[in-house]
Design a protein around this motif. Structure first.
Motif, mmCIF file in Angstrom:
data_model
loop_
_atom_site.group_PDB
_atom_site.id
_atom_site.type_symbol
_atom_site.label_atom_id
_atom_site.label_comp_id
_atom_site.label_asym_id
_atom_site.label_seq_id
_atom_site.Cartn_x
_atom_site.Cartn_y
_atom_site.Cartn_z
ATOM 1 N N LYS A 195 -6.875 6.330 36.377
ATOM 2 C CA LYS A 195 -7.637 5.004 36.443
ATOM 3 C C LYS A 195 -5.556 3.916 36.876
ATOM 4 N N LEU A 196 -6.110 3.427 37.810
ATOM 5 C CA LEU A 196 -5.311 2.271 38.479
ATOM 6 C C LEU A 196 -4.534 2.009 37.460
ATOM 7 N N LEU A 197 -3.404 1.744 37.210
ATOM 8 C CA LEU A 197 -2.891 0.634 36.199
ATOM 9 C C LEU A 197 -1.809 -0.034 36.703
ATOM 10 N N GLY A 198 -1.848 -1.584 36.102
ATOM 11 C CA GLY A 198 -1.119 -2.444 36.363
ATOM 12 C C GLY A 198 -0.068 -2.511 37.169
ATOM 13 N N ASP A 199 0.726 -1.889 37.144
ATOM 14 C CA ASP A 199 1.494 -1.725 37.174
ATOM 15 C C ASP A 199 1.652 -0.781 38.559
ATOM 16 N N GLY A 200 0.847 -0.385 39.171
ATOM 17 C CA GLY A 200 0.871 0.500 40.305
ATOM 18 C C GLY A 200 0.512 1.764 40.053
ATOM 19 N N ALA A 201 0.832 2.495 38.867
ATOM 20 C CA ALA A 201 0.885 3.885 38.652
ATOM 21 C C ALA A 201 -0.139 4.083 38.253
ATOM 22 N N TRP A 202 -1.192 5.458 37.892
ATOM 23 C CA TRP A 202 -2.149 5.727 37.340
ATOM 24 C C TRP A 202 -1.810 6.682 36.131
ATOM 25 N N GLY A 203 -3.034 6.614 34.773
ATOM 26 C CA GLY A 203 -3.091 6.910 33.807
ATOM 27 C C GLY A 203 -3.977 8.347 34.021
#
Length: 126
Positions: free
Chosen positions: A96-104
């Motif tokens: 899932k795309l996280l708020g900081d632009g990273a993927w979790g």
């Protein structure tokens, strides 16, 4: 994707429909079809002025969860119409795309609300 009125007029492609974000404007949408640009109004007026800074949102096609999951498995990025959460799949893992632009990475990434609503299929690389 958002564009100003001027940007929409300069870049609209055949078959696209752009919907005005401001629901209180008389100009509701702009469509390009058969080489013509059509302006759709919310009332009976024949002429109107357009604010060149109005922003429009590209009307995107929605897909059911089953089809969206098939496309996810093919490497497409999908986005929930319920809450605009963005997902991708790599090596049989869902991210899932996280708020900081990273993927979790998630074992159970989808909520019931997301599953019963539709999805957008994005061809963009985020």
């Amino acid at each position: 994707m958002e564009k100003t009125f001027r940007e929409v007029i300069n870049t609209i492609k055949e078959g696209e429909v752009w919907v005005n974000k401001d629901t209180h404007r008389r100009l509701k949408s702009i469509e390009c079809l058969y080489g013509n640009i059509t302006f759709y109004l919310d009332d009976f007026y024949k002429s109107f002025g357009v604010n060149l800074n109005d922003e429009f949102i590209l009307e995107r096609k929605e897909f059911d969860t089953g089809y969206a999951i098939q496309e996810l498995k093919k490497g497409k990025i999908i986005e929930s119409t319920y809450d605009n959460k963005v997902f991708k799949m790599e090596n049989n893992e869902i991210y899932k795309l996280l708020g900081d632009g990273a993927w979790g990475k998630y074992k159970h990434p989808f909520s019931v609300e997301q599953i019963v609503h539709n999805w957008y299929i994005n061809n963009l690389d985020l």
